[in-house]
Write a protein that holds these residues in place. Sequence first.
Motif, PDB file in Angstrom:
ATOM      1  N   SER A  57       0.855  -1.189   0.000  1.00  0.00           N
ATOM      2  CA  SER A  57       0.000   0.000   0.000  1.00  0.00           C
ATOM      3  C   SER A  57       0.889   1.236   0.000  1.00  0.00           C
ATOM      4  O   SER A  57       1.975   1.237   0.574  1.00  0.00           O
ATOM      5  N   ALA A  58       0.403   2.313  -0.634  1.00  0.00           N
ATOM      6  CA  ALA A  58       1.201   3.540  -0.731  1.00  0.00           C
ATOM      7  C   ALA A  58       1.486   4.084   0.668  1.00  0.00           C
ATOM      8  O   ALA A  58       0.698   3.889   1.597  1.00  0.00           O
ATOM      9  N   GLU A  59       2.625   4.766   0.775  1.00  0.00           N
ATOM     10  CA  GLU A  59       3.064   5.239   2.095  1.00  0.00           C
ATOM     11  C   GLU A  59       1.981   6.055   2.817  1.00  0.00           C
ATOM     12  O   GLU A  59       1.778   5.903   4.019  1.00  0.00           O
ATOM     13  N   GLU A  60       1.271   6.903   2.072  1.00  0.00           N
ATOM     14  CA  GLU A  60       0.273   7.760   2.718  1.00  0.00           C
ATOM     15  C   GLU A  60      -0.946   6.966   3.191  1.00  0.00           C
ATOM     16  O   GLU A  60      -1.751   7.462   3.989  1.00  0.00           O
ATOM     17  N   GLN A  61      -1.075   5.732   2.699  1.00  0.00           N
ATOM     18  CA  GLN A  61      -2.225   4.934   3.121  1.00  0.00           C
ATOM     19  C   GLN A  61      -2.061   4.387   4.538  1.00  0.00           C
ATOM     20  O   GLN A  61      -3.057   4.067   5.185  1.00  0.00           O
ATOM     21  N   GLY A  62      -0.817   4.284   5.013  1.00  0.00           N
ATOM     22  CA  GLY A  62      -0.598   3.823   6.394  1.00  0.00           C
ATOM     23  C   GLY A  62      -1.255   4.784   7.378  1.00  0.00           C
ATOM     24  O   GLY A  62      -2.174   4.407   8.124  1.00  0.00           O
ATOM     25  N   PRO A  63      -0.832   6.067   7.380  1.00  0.00           N
ATOM     26  CA  PRO A  63      -1.473   7.024   8.292  1.00  0.00           C
ATOM     27  C   PRO A  63      -2.968   7.198   8.020  1.00  0.00           C
ATOM     28  O   PRO A  63      -3.744   7.429   8.945  1.00  0.00           O
ATOM     29  N   LEU A  64      -3.382   7.071   6.764  1.00  0.00           N
ATOM     30  CA  LEU A  64      -4.812   7.222   6.460  1.00  0.00           C
ATOM     31  C   LEU A  64      -5.612   6.076   7.093  1.00  0.00           C
ATOM     32  O   LEU A  64      -6.660   6.299   7.717  1.00  0.00           O
ATOM     33  N   LEU A  65      -5.121   4.842   6.939  1.00  0.00           N
ATOM     34  CA  LEU A  65      -5.836   3.707   7.531  1.00  0.00           C
ATOM     35  C   LEU A  65      -5.876   3.827   9.052  1.00  0.00           C
ATOM     36  O   LEU A  65      -6.910   3.555   9.678  1.00  0.00           O
ATOM     37  N   ALA A  66      -4.765   4.248   9.647  1.00  0.00           N
ATOM     38  CA  ALA A  66      -4.735   4.427  11.111  1.00  0.00           C
ATOM     39  C   ALA A  66      -5.768   5.483  11.523  1.00  0.00           C
ATOM     40  O   ALA A  66      -6.506   5.309  12.500  1.00  0.00           O
ATOM     41  N   PHE A  67      -5.826   6.542  10.762  1.00  0.00           N
ATOM     42  CA  PHE A  67      -6.788   7.628  11.030  1.00  0.00           C
ATOM     43  C   PHE A  67      -8.220   7.083  10.978  1.00  0.00           C
ATOM     44  O   PHE A  67      -9.052   7.382  11.845  1.00  0.00           O
ATOM     45  N   LEU A  68      -8.496   6.259   9.957  1.00  0.00           N
ATOM     46  CA  LEU A  68      -9.855   5.719   9.801  1.00  0.00           C
ATOM     47  C   LEU A  68     -10.205   4.756  10.940  1.00  0.00           C
ATOM     48  O   LEU A  68     -11.356   4.713  11.387  1.00  0.00           O
ATOM     49  N   VAL A  69      -9.219   4.001  11.393  1.00  0.00           N
ATOM     50  CA  VAL A  69      -9.468   3.096  12.531  1.00  0.00           C
ATOM     51  C   VAL A  69      -9.847   3.923  13.758  1.00  0.00           C
ATOM     52  O   VAL A  69     -10.834   3.637  14.448  1.00  0.00           O
ATOM     53  N   ARG A  70      -9.099   4.997  13.997  1.00  0.00           N
ATOM     54  CA  ARG A  70      -9.390   5.837  15.179  1.00  0.00           C
ATOM     55  C   ARG A  70     -10.713   6.579  14.999  1.00  0.00           C
ATOM     56  O   ARG A  70     -11.514   6.688  15.932  1.00  0.00           O
ATOM     57  N   LEU A  71     -10.946   7.084  13.795  1.00  0.00           N
ATOM     58  CA  LEU A  71     -12.165   7.853  13.518  1.00  0.00           C
ATOM     59  C   LEU A  71     -13.417   7.007  13.755  1.00  0.00           C
ATOM     60  O   LEU A  71     -14.405   7.478  14.306  1.00  0.00           O
ATOM     61  N   THR A  72     -13.364   5.746  13.309  1.00  0.00           N
ATOM     62  CA  THR A  72     -14.540   4.881  13.416  1.00  0.00           C
ATOM     63  C   THR A  72     -14.602   4.181  14.776  1.00  0.00           C
ATOM     64  O   THR A  72     -15.620   3.565  15.088  1.00  0.00           O
ATOM     65  N   GLY A  73     -13.521   4.230  15.537  1.00  0.00           N
ATOM     66  CA  GLY A  73     -13.477   3.495  16.803  1.00  0.00           C
ATOM     67  C   GLY A  73     -13.509   2.000  16.573  1.00  0.00           C
ATOM     68  O   GLY A  73     -13.980   1.234  17.426  1.00  0.00           O
ATOM     69  N   ALA A  74     -13.009   1.557  15.415  1.00  0.00           N
ATOM     70  CA  ALA A  74     -13.067   0.125  15.067  1.00  0.00           C
ATOM     71  C   ALA A  74     -12.339  -0.722  16.111  1.00  0.00           C
ATOM     72  O   ALA A  74     -11.282  -0.348  16.603  1.00  0.00           O
TER      73      ALA A  74
ATOM     74  N   MET B 200      -2.868  -0.345  10.804  1.00  0.00           N
ATOM     75  CA  MET B 200      -4.200  -0.424  11.411  1.00  0.00           C
ATOM     76  C   MET B 200      -4.127  -0.991  12.827  1.00  0.00           C
ATOM     77  O   MET B 200      -4.787  -0.482  13.736  1.00  0.00           O
ATOM     78  N   ALA B 201      -3.307  -2.031  13.028  1.00  0.00           N
ATOM     79  CA  ALA B 201      -3.228  -2.662  14.357  1.00  0.00           C
ATOM     80  C   ALA B 201      -2.697  -1.679  15.396  1.00  0.00           C
ATOM     81  O   ALA B 201      -3.146  -1.673  16.548  1.00  0.00           O
ATOM     82  N   GLN B 202      -1.756  -0.819  14.985  1.00  0.00           N
ATOM     83  CA  GLN B 202      -1.213   0.160  15.936  1.00  0.00           C
ATOM     84  C   GLN B 202      -2.276   1.161  16.385  1.00  0.00           C
ATOM     85  O   GLN B 202      -2.141   1.744  17.452  1.00  0.00           O
ATOM     86  N   ALA B 203      -3.291   1.361  15.544  1.00  0.00           N
ATOM     87  CA  ALA B 203      -4.347   2.326  15.875  1.00  0.00           C
ATOM     88  C   ALA B 203      -5.501   1.688  16.647  1.00  0.00           C
ATOM     89  O   ALA B 203      -6.393   2.395  17.119  1.00  0.00           O
ATOM     90  N   LEU B 204      -5.498   0.354  16.750  1.00  0.00           N
ATOM     91  CA  LEU B 204      -6.557  -0.339  17.486  1.00  0.00           C
ATOM     92  C   LEU B 204      -6.376  -0.146  18.990  1.00  0.00           C
ATOM     93  O   LEU B 204      -5.242  -0.008  19.456  1.00  0.00           O
ATOM     94  N   PRO B 205      -7.489  -0.201  19.753  1.00  0.00           N
ATOM     95  CA  PRO B 205      -7.310  -0.273  21.209  1.00  0.00           C
ATOM     96  C   PRO B 205      -6.644  -1.606  21.562  1.00  0.00           C
ATOM     97  O   PRO B 205      -6.639  -2.536  20.745  1.00  0.00           O
ATOM     98  N   ALA B 206      -6.091  -1.704  22.784  1.00  0.00           N
ATOM     99  CA  ALA B 206      -5.308  -2.890  23.164  1.00  0.00           C
ATOM    100  C   ALA B 206      -6.105  -4.186  23.029  1.00  0.00           C
ATOM    101  O   ALA B 206      -5.531  -5.242  22.737  1.00  0.00           O
ATOM    102  N   ASP B 207      -7.427  -4.124  23.205  1.00  0.00           N
ATOM    103  CA  ASP B 207      -8.219  -5.351  23.095  1.00  0.00           C
ATOM    104  C   ASP B 207      -8.824  -5.513  21.690  1.00  0.00           C
ATOM    105  O   ASP B 207      -9.650  -6.387  21.469  1.00  0.00           O
ATOM    106  N   GLY B 208      -8.400  -4.683  20.742  1.00  0.00           N
ATOM    107  CA  GLY B 208      -8.915  -4.803  19.377  1.00  0.00           C
ATOM    108  C   GLY B 208      -8.250  -5.963  18.646  1.00  0.00           C
ATOM    109  O   GLY B 208      -7.197  -6.446  19.058  1.00  0.00           O
TER     110      GLY B 208
END
Length: 219
Positions: A47-64, A81-89
């Motif tokens: 995935s393109a470099e900018e997609q890493g921060p974008l996916l993390a942003f979307l995980v946090r935004l949605t509270g996934a 994405m995993a780095q943006a998940l809560p610890a129990d995600g």
Amino acid sequence: MAESKSTPITDELYAYMLGHNPPLDPVQRELVEVTHARLPEVAGMQSAEEQGPLLAFLVRLTGARHIVEVGTFTGFSALSMAQALPADGKLIACDVSEEWTAYGREAWAKAGVADRIDLRIAPALDTLRAMPAEPHIDLAYLDADKGNYVAYWEELVPRMSPGGLIVADNVFFHGSVVDPGATGSGAAIKAFNEHVSADDRMEAVMLTVADGLTLARRR
Ligand SMILES: C[S@@+](CC[C@H](N)C(=O)[O-])C[C@H]1O[C@@H](n2cnc3c(N)ncnc32)[C@H](O)[C@@H]1O
């Protein structure tokens, strides 16, 4: 025909955009570099470099809390994405390659998120079909073999939580979606895009990010 208001992305503008995004952390950066150094012929799949921060942003935004990734390769998007998940995600990562995902396993362990990622090595359709049928997925990232995108979509949509987000990559397929003679993956992505547009279960927008990115929300 509507006129594009998009600004062409020169290399300089691309670098400027990256420079104003959250920087990759050392593990992400190393994974990008190792993928290019060790797997130069297939590194373009990452995935393109900018997609890493974008996916993390979307995980946090949605509270996934429950994510499914279809197409993991060396694990950059799963890591982001995993780095943006809560610890129990939890993130279920689907791929068929032990060799490529081994790079991911190493990076996920280094980043301290290996316990959030459940890597399933099998055809992704089998993995998806074995999941509970009821809605439970908060975010799904679709980035595997293009010929199966419609089938993946059909397995994912009924399993998406209300408001759940499907992120589909490569929806321009290098521009071939506007080629009337497109064949193979280009034709498959064209069919996928028509399928998504006609699906009333989801509200979808197509964005000019990298090779085209569709964001679709379960109504
Ligand atoms: C574009 S790459 C994924 C890139 C990844 N998201 C990243 O950020 O690095 C596509 C991946 O899909 C996997 N793949 C292809 N066919 C598959 C299938 N039928 N089931 C599961 N994975 C598949 C390939 O092994 C490859 O690793």
